[in-house]
Design an enzyme around this catalytic site. Structure first.
Site, PDB file in Angstrom:
ATOM      1  N   GLU A  52      -2.502  13.721  -2.409  1.00  8.12           N
ATOM      2  CA  GLU A  52      -1.787  13.458  -3.658  1.00  8.12           C
ATOM      3  C   GLU A  52      -1.722  14.752  -4.460  1.00  8.12           C
ATOM      4  O   GLU A  52      -2.619  15.602  -4.378  1.00  8.12           O
ATOM      5  CB  GLU A  52      -2.536  12.369  -4.455  1.00  8.12           C
ATOM      6  CG  GLU A  52      -1.920  12.111  -5.820  1.00  8.12           C
ATOM      7  CD  GLU A  52      -2.409  10.836  -6.492  1.00  8.12           C
ATOM      8  OE1 GLU A  52      -3.343  10.194  -5.969  1.00  8.12           O
ATOM      9  OE2 GLU A  52      -1.847  10.482  -7.551  1.00  8.12           O
ATOM     10  N   ASN A 197       3.222   2.472  -5.891  1.00 10.74           N
ATOM     11  CA  ASN A 197       1.761   2.525  -5.803  1.00 10.74           C
ATOM     12  C   ASN A 197       1.135   1.731  -6.943  1.00 10.74           C
ATOM     13  O   ASN A 197       1.517   1.926  -8.110  1.00 10.74           O
ATOM     14  CB  ASN A 197       1.309   3.993  -5.924  1.00 10.74           C
ATOM     15  CG  ASN A 197      -0.201   4.125  -6.007  1.00 10.74           C
ATOM     16  OD1 ASN A 197      -0.905   3.878  -5.035  1.00 10.74           O
ATOM     17  ND2 ASN A 197      -0.722   4.511  -7.183  1.00 10.74           N
ATOM     18  N   GLU A 198       0.214   0.841  -6.622  1.00 14.90           N
ATOM     19  CA  GLU A 198      -0.601   0.117  -7.620  1.00 14.90           C
ATOM     20  C   GLU A 198       0.244  -0.328  -8.820  1.00 14.90           C
ATOM     21  O   GLU A 198      -0.116  -0.083  -9.978  1.00 14.90           O
ATOM     22  CB  GLU A 198      -1.770   0.980  -8.090  1.00 14.90           C
ATOM     23  CG  GLU A 198      -2.779   1.243  -6.990  1.00 14.90           C
ATOM     24  CD  GLU A 198      -4.037   1.980  -7.460  1.00 14.90           C
ATOM     25  OE1 GLU A 198      -4.116   2.409  -8.629  1.00 14.90           O
ATOM     26  OE2 GLU A 198      -4.962   2.125  -6.632  1.00 14.90           O
ATOM     27  N   TYR A 270     -12.308   1.122  -4.170  1.00 15.31           N
ATOM     28  CA  TYR A 270     -13.269   2.208  -4.397  1.00 15.31           C
ATOM     29  C   TYR A 270     -14.578   1.573  -4.836  1.00 15.31           C
ATOM     30  O   TYR A 270     -14.575   0.609  -5.602  1.00 15.31           O
ATOM     31  CB  TYR A 270     -12.768   3.153  -5.494  1.00 15.31           C
ATOM     32  CG  TYR A 270     -11.524   3.909  -5.108  1.00 15.31           C
ATOM     33  CD1 TYR A 270     -11.598   5.018  -4.282  1.00 15.31           C
ATOM     34  CD2 TYR A 270     -10.261   3.515  -5.575  1.00 15.31           C
ATOM     35  CE1 TYR A 270     -10.453   5.724  -3.915  1.00 15.31           C
ATOM     36  CE2 TYR A 270      -9.121   4.209  -5.221  1.00 15.31           C
ATOM     37  CZ  TYR A 270      -9.219   5.314  -4.388  1.00 15.31           C
ATOM     38  OH  TYR A 270      -8.091   6.007  -4.021  1.00 15.31           O
ATOM     39  N   GLU A 318      -5.799   3.039   0.447  1.00 14.06           N
ATOM     40  CA  GLU A 318      -6.754   3.881  -0.299  1.00 14.06           C
ATOM     41  C   GLU A 318      -8.109   3.207  -0.220  1.00 14.06           C
ATOM     42  O   GLU A 318      -8.235   2.024  -0.575  1.00 14.06           O
ATOM     43  CB  GLU A 318      -6.360   4.031  -1.768  1.00 14.06           C
ATOM     44  CG  GLU A 318      -5.147   4.893  -2.015  1.00 14.06           C
ATOM     45  CD  GLU A 318      -4.871   5.109  -3.509  1.00 14.06           C
ATOM     46  OE1 GLU A 318      -5.829   5.134  -4.312  1.00 14.06           O
ATOM     47  OE2 GLU A 318      -3.681   5.228  -3.847  1.00 14.06           O
ATOM     48  N   GLN A 369      -9.296  10.841  -0.631  1.00 12.52           N
ATOM     49  CA  GLN A 369      -8.139  11.545  -0.146  1.00 12.52           C
ATOM     50  C   GLN A 369      -8.613  12.535   0.914  1.00 12.52           C
ATOM     51  O   GLN A 369      -9.699  12.337   1.450  1.00 12.52           O
ATOM     52  CB  GLN A 369      -7.437  12.204  -1.317  1.00 12.52           C
ATOM     53  CG  GLN A 369      -6.974  11.151  -2.361  1.00 12.52           C
ATOM     54  CD  GLN A 369      -6.047  11.693  -3.427  1.00 12.52           C
ATOM     55  OE1 GLN A 369      -5.626  12.824  -3.424  1.00 12.52           O
ATOM     56  NE2 GLN A 369      -5.731  10.823  -4.390  1.00 12.52           N
TER      57      GLN A 369
HETATM   58  O1  AHR Z   1      -6.951   8.208  -5.251  1.00 11.60           O
HETATM   59  C1  AHR Z   1      -7.027   8.374  -6.642  1.00 11.60           C
HETATM   60  C2  AHR Z   1      -6.177   7.366  -7.403  1.00 11.60           C
HETATM   61  O2  AHR Z   1      -6.762   6.109  -7.255  1.00 11.60           O
HETATM   62  C3  AHR Z   1      -4.761   7.169  -6.924  1.00 11.60           C
HETATM   63  O3  AHR Z   1      -3.873   8.075  -7.493  1.00 11.60           O
HETATM   64  C4  AHR Z   1      -4.449   5.780  -7.364  1.00 11.60           C
HETATM   65  O4  AHR Z   1      -3.533   5.143  -6.524  1.00 11.60           O
HETATM   66  C5  AHR Z   1      -5.797   5.087  -7.384  1.00 11.60           C
HETATM   67  O5  AHR Z   1      -5.992   4.401  -8.560  1.00 11.60           O
END
Ligand code: AHR
Length: 516
Positions: A52, A197-198, A270, A318, A369
């Site tokens: 990114e 995205n999201e 995450y 992700e 990433q």
């Molecule tokens: O990977 C970091 C960020 O986390 C990304 O830009 C986003 O899609 C997610 O919230």
């Protein structure tokens, strides 16, 4: 010994069948393998990654014009070599949150003429010196499948459609003439395209309700598909797990709207060890299991009634450990620079186990990433080092292929504040012809687990390659000039249909063996 079937209904879908002893005092386990007992092909695209325009991921990571470590295009040669070691199967770009205000035409043409723009997702200025050509040429250099996430935030339908045309069309049009003028005669033929995205997150530029996103993305999807019927489209599923948010409803609504055009639904996860609780943290893959299993059911529900066998798979595009370099202060150039330790690497190995154990429904996954930003590779202007999480990803990507095995695992378990019956050994298996690979995380902080591995329908043919990711303690990590956590391999012998292995405390072990 009392053998009890694992009782969590959601995990019965795909996790290994856990035959657990009710609180066994001794640390022994048994893994039973039947190579006919499979749960679906492992798609190599689950070993994908993501770059990114964020912090030093691309600028200062993948790409550093003027650096003595960069080639003529600006790609960092040392980074390229480290990335090649990961066998990246699919590379997602340009974001992430960045993609929601990225206007791709800013990133083509002579570099010096490209417009710098305010970058609002992460609070910088985007130079646009790394654009479509730089990304697609990088993917080609890596022999990696590219995956472009279109701007469905502030972007338009036409912009998304014309990006597909620029990359994929062989017709002579005003758009493809631009591509030729910019030095690329033949189309690249990009198959994988994200529809934003999201988009469920209020943090996203152009955030919409599920209904509004579903309607907007549908028109983009139609135009993209009509430009190139070969594209595969990935809808933005929900990643907003804040309490009070019905993320399943978002997913259902989106699949209902887009079902005729999409091939995948994207979800993200995450995790972190905010409370410094090793057992709890190592159980984080339960969250991934849940997200996958619930999403798979929701997709089934949305597609129920169709008679054409239509499938929408999950793109877990992700995932990572991310909690230290997080929060409102993360704006600017040196951001999201998480430094990983052994326990983080073990969580990543359990995530990869979860992806393999759900190989029937998860067909794409991307670690987020690749470089510097929550990443397995960390650079300075002078060099790089490999973070702890590099090793499990590398081992899975290189070896865990073929079909995912439904294993029977008999292992002691523990409880955490959030979860009950977390097995001390977290296991996945893959069979590719006669090659068996077992991936085993020992979640016990202090004790080794002596394990019997039994093959029901075949025999071990000899040498077993044993590769272990471990370190002096769970907080050990790597740095420039210091490698405390790494993968180390040795060979042992196994004949007949059982073998013994002792999995050391806080370790990830991959066993690879030929069967006959
Ligand atoms: O990977 C970091 C960020 O986390 C990304 O830009 C986003 O899609 C997610 O919230």
């Amino acid at each position: 010994m009392k053998l009890t079937r694992r009782s969590v209904v959601a995990t019965a879908l795909a996790s290994p069948l856990i035959l657990r002893r009710a609180r066994a005092a001794d640390m022994r386990a048994r893994i039973d393998v039947n190579t006919e007992n499979t749960r679906g092909a492992i798609d190599r695209k689950i070993y994908g990654n993501f770059i990114e325009h964020l912090g030093r991921c691309i600028d200062g990571g993948v790409f550093q014009e003027g650096s003595r470590l960069a080639d003529a295009t600006g790609y960092r040669r040392d980074v390229l070599e480290a990335v090649q070691g990961l066998d990246v199967s699919l590379l997602r770009w340009p974001g992430g949150n960045f993609s929601s205000n990225y206007h791709w035409m800013d990133g083509i043409g002579p570099r010096d003429a490209r417009p710098p723009r305010l970058e609002m997702a992460w609070g910088t200025v985007e130079s646009n010196r790394f654009g479509t050509h730089e990304f697609l040429d990088y993917a080609a250099l890596l022999k990696t499948e590219p995956y472009i996430c279109a701007n469905l935030g502030t972007g338009t339908w036409t912009e998304a459609q014309q990006w597909v045309e620029y990359c994929n069309s062989a017709e002579d049009t005003a758009i493809t003439r631009m591509r030729r003028q910019n030095g690329r005669k033949d189309p690249w033929k990009v198959t994988y395209w994200g529809l934003g995205n999201e988009m469920d997150g209020p943090w996203q530029m152009g955030h919409r309700s599920a209904e509004d996103y579903g309607k907007f993305a549908l028109e983009a999807a139609k135009l993209m598909r009509w430009t190139d019927p070969g594209v595969k489209l990935i809808a933005a599923g929900s990643s907003n797990y804040a309490s009070g948010v019905d993320w399943s409803l978002w997913n259902r609504t989106v699949v209902e709207h887009l079902q005729n055009y999409i091939d995948y639904l994207a979800i993200h996860l995450y995790v972190g060890n905010e409370n410094d609780d090793f057992g709890e943290f190592l159980a984080s893959s339960r969250l991934m299991d849940d997200k996958i299993e619930i999403t798979a059911k929701v997709i089934d529900g949305a597609l129920a009634g169709r008679t054409d066998g239509k499938k929408v798979h999950i793109a877990f595009d992700e995932y990572n450990v991310w909690y230290r370099a997080r929060g409102d202060g993360q704006r600017g150039r040196r951001i999201l620079e998480e430094r990983y330790n052994l326990e983080d690497a073990l969580v990543i190995a359990t995530f990869l186990n979860s992806l393999v154990n759900h190989a029937d429904v998860v067909k794409i996954a991307n670690m987020a990433q690749l470089v510097n930003v929550i990443a397995p590779i960390f650079t300075s202007d002078e060099g790089l080092f490999l973070q702890t999480i590099y090793y499990p990803l590398q081992l899975f990507a290189k070896n865990a292929h073929g079909d995912s095995l439904a294993l029977a695992v008999d292992v002691p378990s523990y409880d955490t504040k959030q979860w009950r019956d977390v097995p001390y050994l977290d296991v996945s298996g893959a069979i590719d012809g006669n090659t068996l690979v077992l991936n085993v995380v020992n979640r016990h902080k202090d004790e080794a687990i002596d394990t019997t591995i039994a093959i029901e329908d075949k025999t071990f043919a000899g040498a077993v390659s044993v590769t272990e990711v471990n370190g002096p303690d769970i907080k050990a990590g790597n740095d420039f000039g210091k490698t405390e956590v790494r993968a180390q391999s040795r060979t042992v012998n196994a004949r007949g249909n059982t073998a013994q292995h002792s999995f050391p405390p806080h370790s990830f072990t991959q066993l690879k063996v030929q069967l006959s």
